[in-house]
Design an enzyme around this catalytic site. Structure first.
Site, PDB file in Angstrom:
ATOM      1  N   CYS A   1       0.824  -1.206   0.000  1.00 46.06           N
ATOM      2  CA  CYS A   1       0.000   0.000   0.000  1.00 46.06           C
ATOM      3  C   CYS A   1       0.869   1.271   0.000  1.00 46.06           C
ATOM      4  O   CYS A   1       1.427   1.622  -1.024  1.00 46.06           O
ATOM      5  CB  CYS A   1      -0.996  -0.015   1.155  1.00 46.06           C
ATOM      6  SG  CYS A   1      -2.364   1.142   0.892  1.00 46.06           S
TER       7      CYS A   1
ATOM      8  N   GLU B   1      -1.196  -8.504   3.870  1.00 49.27           N
ATOM      9  CA  GLU B   1      -0.914  -8.938   5.244  1.00 49.27           C
ATOM     10  C   GLU B   1      -2.172  -9.361   5.987  1.00 49.27           C
ATOM     11  O   GLU B   1      -2.087 -10.066   7.002  1.00 49.27           O
ATOM     12  CB  GLU B   1      -0.188  -7.828   6.015  1.00 49.27           C
ATOM     13  CG  GLU B   1      -1.025  -6.600   6.373  1.00 49.27           C
ATOM     14  CD  GLU B   1      -1.079  -5.539   5.303  1.00 49.27           C
ATOM     15  OE1 GLU B   1      -1.405  -4.385   5.632  1.00 49.27           O
ATOM     16  OE2 GLU B   1      -0.803  -5.861   4.121  1.00 49.27           O
TER      17      GLU B   1
ATOM     18  N   HIS C   1      -3.511  -4.857   0.499  1.00 48.08           N
ATOM     19  CA  HIS C   1      -2.989  -5.248   1.811  1.00 48.08           C
ATOM     20  C   HIS C   1      -2.975  -6.765   1.947  1.00 48.08           C
ATOM     21  O   HIS C   1      -3.880  -7.362   2.540  1.00 48.08           O
ATOM     22  CB  HIS C   1      -3.846  -4.630   2.927  1.00 48.08           C
ATOM     23  CG  HIS C   1      -3.598  -3.182   3.157  1.00 48.08           C
ATOM     24  ND1 HIS C   1      -2.719  -2.712   4.118  1.00 48.08           N
ATOM     25  CD2 HIS C   1      -4.088  -2.081   2.541  1.00 48.08           C
ATOM     26  CE1 HIS C   1      -2.696  -1.386   4.082  1.00 48.08           C
ATOM     27  NE2 HIS C   1      -3.525  -0.989   3.139  1.00 48.08           N
TER      28      HIS C   1
END
Length: 263
Positions: free
Chosen positions: A113, A223, A221
């Site tokens: 990001c 993660e 994102h």
């Protein structure tokens, strides 16, 4: 085997309007430990606390995390406007030279990001301050309400270039991703190769041309629940493989080498 030490770039926060800290989301720590197989090391993004030289000597790889403040447009030759939002000059002072140092040395680096945007700016690119204001573009910002599950839900397709690093890494030409960003790439840096796009044309996945080591970034994102997501797992696994190779003293793993081994 000792886990590679992965520097996770922190963001500056203030608790209760008075207590400053540098921190990162647990999801970043879990992605690094559970999927990349690394030892997470939270890096305060402030040049009065750490230096790029020290970080390069200490860590075996870096994750450039997301964050609310944006890269200051002075770094790509533009004047700030209200649309550019908040800034964090201290983070810029660490991450932008860190990207260039990692690319030159071949030390593994993964941008997420804001980290995606930092990699483009560090390599000479520019940013749009607000994607949703451009004709024909969608609103890529995080939904303002709802649970984390709803805010990080998969929202659009990303299409990869045929035969590129991401296509081989993911084993697919198209994947579904979340989207929680306001800015995006305007002009890619001279060595920034855009390999993935959202349906509205927004750049979503890049690699650095000619980098001797792992240098990838994505606008979404990954993660978020990385261990469970079929798109996030190969990305963090390949990054972890490159970091282990570096930690063992074997030097850089090329982007295509890492991708092919993880496909």
């Amino acid at each position: 085997m000792t886990r590679p030490l992965i520097g996770i770039i922190a963001n500056h926060h203030v608790i209760d309007d008075r207590y400053p800290l540098h921190g990162t989301g647990r999801m970043n720590l879990e992605a690094v430990t559970q999927v990349a197989g690394g030892m997470p090391y939270i890096v305060p993004a402030d040049p009065t606390l750490v230096s790029v030289e020290e970080l390069m000597r200490t860590c075996d790889g870096f994750v450039l995390t997301g964050g609310r403040p944006n890269v200051h447009p002075e770094h790509y030759g533009e004047e700030p406007t209200e649309a550019h939002g908040a800034f964090d000059p201290a983070r810029d002072a660490i991450t932008l030279p860190l990207v260039r140092a990692c690319v030159e040395a071949g030390l593994p680096i993964l941008g997420l990001c804001r980290g995606f945007q930092e990699m483009n700016v560090a390599m000479g690119g520019t940013l749009h301050p607000e994607i949703r204001d451009l004709p024909g573009r969608d609103n890529h910002r995080m939904p303002p309400d709802g649970t984390l599950e709803e805010q990080f839900a998969l929202r659009h397709v990303v299409s990869f270039c045929e035969g590129g690093v991401f296509h081989k890494l993911m084993g697919a030409r198209e994947v579904m991703t979340n989207t929680l960003h306001g800015q995006g790439i305007k002009t890619p840096g001279p060595r920034v190769v855009i390999e993935g796009h959202a349906p509205d044309g927004t750049a979503e996945a890049i690699h650095i041309d000619g980098a001797p080591g792992f240098a990838l970034a994505v606008q979404w994102h990954p993660e978020w629940k990385a261990a469970e997501d079929p798109v996030s797992r190969p990305l963090f696994s390949a990054f972890g493989e490159a970091a282990r190779h570096w930690a063992a003293g074997h030097g850089p793993v090329s982007l295509r080498g890492a991708a092919l081994k993880s496909a």
